[in-house]
Every structure is written in structure tokens, then in C-alpha cells.
Design a protein around this motif. Structure first.
Motif, short mmCIF file in Angstrom:
data_model
loop_
_atom_site.label_atom_id
_atom_site.label_comp_id
_atom_site.label_asym_id
_atom_site.label_seq_id
_atom_site.Cartn_x
_atom_site.Cartn_y
_atom_site.Cartn_z
N GLU A 30 0.63 -1.17 -0.04
CA GLU A 30 0.06 -0.05 0.09
C GLU A 30 1.00 1.33 -0.11
O GLU A 30 0.50 2.29 0.48
CB GLU A 30 -1.10 0.00 1.06
N CYS A 31 1.84 1.12 -1.03
CA CYS A 31 2.72 2.29 -1.10
C CYS A 31 2.83 2.63 -2.61
O CYS A 31 2.85 1.70 -3.30
CB CYS A 31 4.00 2.19 -0.37
N GLU A 32 3.29 3.94 -2.90
CA GLU A 32 3.23 4.42 -4.42
C GLU A 32 4.70 4.39 -4.67
O GLU A 32 5.12 4.11 -5.59
CB GLU A 32 2.58 5.69 -4.51
N ASN A 38 10.07 4.18 2.76
CA ASN A 38 11.15 4.59 3.77
C ASN A 38 10.72 5.53 4.68
O ASN A 38 11.34 5.56 5.67
CB ASN A 38 12.30 4.96 2.90
N ALA A 39 9.45 6.26 4.41
CA ALA A 39 9.00 7.22 5.36
C ALA A 39 8.38 6.51 6.47
O ALA A 39 7.97 7.21 7.62
CB ALA A 39 8.46 8.17 4.56
N GLU A 44 5.59 -0.05 11.61
CA GLU A 44 4.60 -0.05 10.36
C GLU A 44 5.26 -0.94 9.47
O GLU A 44 4.09 -1.72 8.71
CB GLU A 44 4.29 1.38 10.03
N GLN A 45 6.42 -0.83 8.84
CA GLN A 45 6.92 -1.63 7.90
C GLN A 45 6.78 -3.11 7.94
O GLN A 45 6.22 -3.80 7.39
CB GLN A 45 8.43 -1.20 7.55
#
Length: 68
Positions: A30-32, A38-39, A44-45
Motif C-alpha cells: 500500500e505504497c506508491e 522508507n518514510a 509500520e513496515q
């Protein structure tokens, strides 16, 4: 009258794999972008990775190791 005792076979089991690798896409996480990934903080990762792994088909199965 004697009680009927059940005879048993003691079987030791193992699993067919102990570890593995998967390639997971940013979309599945769910990342673009990698910058977005990396943020995220480490917790959470880890949570997102675990969620994706939980949705994979089973990779392990219990197999007979030895018996007596």
C-alpha cells in the motif's frame, strides 16, 4: 473384565521448510513509491510486511520425521 487399551504409534513431525523469501511489490504494501515506504517507521513496515505474508498461500506443511 479388562479395560481395552488403545495402542498408539508415537510420531515425530517436522515441517518441510524452515524459511523462505518472497518478492513483495510496493502496491501490496500500500505504497506508491520507495520514498513513501522508507518514510514509514520500522513497526509500520513490519506490520505491512506481515499482513502481506499472512495472505500468501501456505508454504509449509507438516511431514513425518520418525515414528516408533
Amino acid at each position: 473384565m479388562e479395560k481395552n487399551t488403545k495402542e498408539t504409534i508415537n510420531v515425530r513431525w517436522d515441517v518441510n521448510v524452515t524459511s523462505g523469501n518472497e518478492n513483495i511489490t510496493l502496491e501490496e504494501l500500500e505504497c506508491e513509491t520507495m520514498e513513501e515506504w522508507n518514510a514509514l517507521d520500522e513497526d509500520e513496515q513490519r506490520e505491512r510486511l506481515q499482513t502481506v505474508l499472512n495472505e500468501l498461500p501456505e508454504r509449509t506443511c507438516i511431514i513425518v520425521d520418525a515414528w516408533d
